[in-house]
Write a protein that holds these residues in place. Structure first.
Motif, PDB file in Angstrom:
ATOM      1  N   SER A  87      -2.767  -0.188  -2.715  1.00 39.30           N
ATOM      2  CA  SER A  87      -3.931   1.093  -2.455  1.00 39.30           C
ATOM      3  C   SER A  87      -2.942   2.137  -2.498  1.00 39.30           C
ATOM      4  O   SER A  87      -1.944   2.401  -2.264  1.00 39.30           O
ATOM      5  N   HIS A  88      -3.672   3.337  -3.358  1.00 38.00           N
ATOM      6  CA  HIS A  88      -3.211   4.581  -3.199  1.00 38.00           C
ATOM      7  C   HIS A  88      -4.088   5.769  -2.323  1.00 38.00           C
ATOM      8  O   HIS A  88      -3.867   6.711  -2.133  1.00 38.00           O
ATOM      9  N   THR A  89      -5.200   4.980  -1.952  1.00 40.12           N
ATOM     10  CA  THR A  89      -6.466   5.590  -1.222  1.00 40.12           C
ATOM     11  C   THR A  89      -7.159   4.740  -0.591  1.00 40.12           C
ATOM     12  O   THR A  89      -7.073   3.406  -0.926  1.00 40.12           O
ATOM     13  N   SER A 146       4.668   8.783  -0.322  1.00 39.23           N
ATOM     14  CA  SER A 146       5.001   8.634  -1.887  1.00 39.23           C
ATOM     15  C   SER A 146       3.945   9.450  -2.356  1.00 39.23           C
ATOM     16  O   SER A 146       3.660  10.665  -2.318  1.00 39.23           O
ATOM     17  N   ASP A 147       3.076   8.476  -3.296  1.00 36.60           N
ATOM     18  CA  ASP A 147       1.999   9.112  -4.102  1.00 36.60           C
ATOM     19  C   ASP A 147       0.525   8.722  -3.455  1.00 36.60           C
ATOM     20  O   ASP A 147      -0.451   8.819  -4.595  1.00 36.60           O
ATOM     21  N   GLY A 148       0.488   8.088  -2.555  1.00 38.84           N
ATOM     22  CA  GLY A 148      -0.786   8.050  -1.900  1.00 38.84           C
ATOM     23  C   GLY A 148      -1.354   9.166  -1.246  1.00 38.84           C
ATOM     24  O   GLY A 148      -0.952  10.153  -0.998  1.00 38.84           O
ATOM     25  N   THR A 191       0.976  -1.276   0.173  1.00 41.81           N
ATOM     26  CA  THR A 191       0.050  -0.104  -0.175  1.00 41.81           C
ATOM     27  C   THR A 191       0.950   1.366  -0.065  1.00 41.81           C
ATOM     28  O   THR A 191       1.994   0.980   0.429  1.00 41.81           O
ATOM     29  N   HIS A 192       0.235   2.375  -0.386  1.00 37.27           N
ATOM     30  CA  HIS A 192       0.989   3.722  -0.361  1.00 37.27           C
ATOM     31  C   HIS A 192       0.516   4.766   0.314  1.00 37.27           C
ATOM     32  O   HIS A 192      -0.872   4.606   0.533  1.00 37.27           O
ATOM     33  N   THR A 193       0.899   5.845   0.804  1.00 37.71           N
ATOM     34  CA  THR A 193       0.643   6.698   1.559  1.00 37.71           C
ATOM     35  C   THR A 193       1.083   8.134   1.165  1.00 37.71           C
ATOM     36  O   THR A 193       2.070   8.130   0.036  1.00 37.71           O
ATOM     37  N   ASP A 227       5.727   2.347   0.730  1.00 40.32           N
ATOM     38  CA  ASP A 227       5.647   3.465  -0.140  1.00 40.32           C
ATOM     39  C   ASP A 227       6.779   3.281  -1.117  1.00 40.32           C
ATOM     40  O   ASP A 227       7.840   2.630  -1.055  1.00 40.32           O
ATOM     41  N   HIS A 228       6.774   3.841  -2.347  1.00 36.43           N
ATOM     42  CA  HIS A 228       7.572   3.815  -3.466  1.00 36.43           C
ATOM     43  C   HIS A 228       8.983   4.744  -3.229  1.00 36.43           C
ATOM     44  O   HIS A 228       8.683   5.762  -2.417  1.00 36.43           O
ATOM     45  N   ALA A 229      10.137   4.040  -3.376  1.00 32.21           N
ATOM     46  CA  ALA A 229      11.392   4.693  -3.046  1.00 32.21           C
ATOM     47  C   ALA A 229      12.462   4.006  -3.693  1.00 32.21           C
ATOM     48  O   ALA A 229      12.167   3.075  -4.557  1.00 32.21           O
TER      49      ALA A 229
HETATM   50 ZN   LIG Z   1       2.301   4.481  -6.876  1.00 31.59          ZN
END
Ligand SMILES: [Zn+2]
Ligand SMILES: [Zn+2]
Length: 223
Positions: free
Chosen positions: A176-178, A12-14, A7-9, A37-39
């Motif tokens: 998930s991004h949301t 990054s881009d969440g 999942t993302h928050t 998160d993307h990194a």
């Molecule tokens: Zn993303």
């Protein structure tokens, strides 16, 4: 009883702050959520310590296993091994690699580099995963992801067939991004069946495999 390892928050881009993402997951009936998160390099040094703190707070006060992780995204294939090692050194419990999805120009060789790294736990949305790669993943205990994410899910059928043939363990993740992307048991099961997998494999993906991964993680780290 949902477990979701990708999942993302807003780190990054969440859309949501890390703690709100975990809160939404609790309310959604999750038992386990990894924040990944993307990194790459550098941003990882900023993001991982923040995720570690938020996950520790969530575990202390709420009934959820919040796992600090990272998704190595568009890292040069030949730098994946050293970057994954660094992520674990920084305290990430789980390392996901953003695999060779057909919807982004992910560098060729990324899937193989991820599978060959002992510090990578999950190969996400691996696009046209080859049988050789899947066999290697099975031998090394790397989990192959069936994704609920739009776009990345276009090759789920191929990924599922190849991983199944190779005997590689699969997981279903939301990416998930949301909060609206979060899984339910019903939707996760639909995604798995939609990829062409049978009931037995579906049960493995929903219950057995997450337990194996969690055991692996908790064996490695104290909470
Ligand atoms: Zn993303
Ligand atoms: Zn992702």
């Amino acid at each position: 009883m949902v477990s979701d390892f990708h999942t993302h928050t807003s780190l990054s881009d969440g859309d949501l702050s890390p703690i709100e993402m975990v809160r939404r997951a609790v309310v959604n009936g999750y038992t386990t959520i990894a924040l990944t998160d993307h990194a790459a390099i550098g941003d990882m040094q900023r993001i991982i310590p923040e995720i570690i703190q938020v996950c520790a707070m969530a575990r202390n006060y709420w009934d959820i296993l919040a796992i600090p992780g990272i998704e190595l995204t568009h890292v040069p294939a030949r730098a994946i091994a050293e970057t994954a090692a660094k992520a674990k050194e920084l305290g990430a419990w789980i390392v996901v690699v953003h695999g060779e999805t057909i919807t982004e120009p992910v560098e060729s060789g990324t899937n193989l580099a991820a599978i060959n790294s002992p510090h990578v736990d999950i190969l996400a949305h691996p696009g046209f995963l080859t049988l050789k790669e899947a066999q290697l993943a099975a031998a090394k205990g790397i989990f192959i992801e069936i994704t609920a994410r739009k776009g990345h899910s276009l090759t789920n059928g191929h990924v599922a067939k190849t991983a199944y043939q190779a005997g590689a363990r699969m997981l279903v993740d939301s990416d998930s991004h949301t909060d609206r992307d979060l899984l339910t048991d019903e939707f996760a099961s639909a995604v798995i069946h939609g990829a062409g997998l049978d009931d037995v494999t579906c049960q493995d993906i929903l219950t057995v495999n997450p337990e194996i991964l969690v055991k692996k993680i908790l064996g490695r780290y104290q909470i």
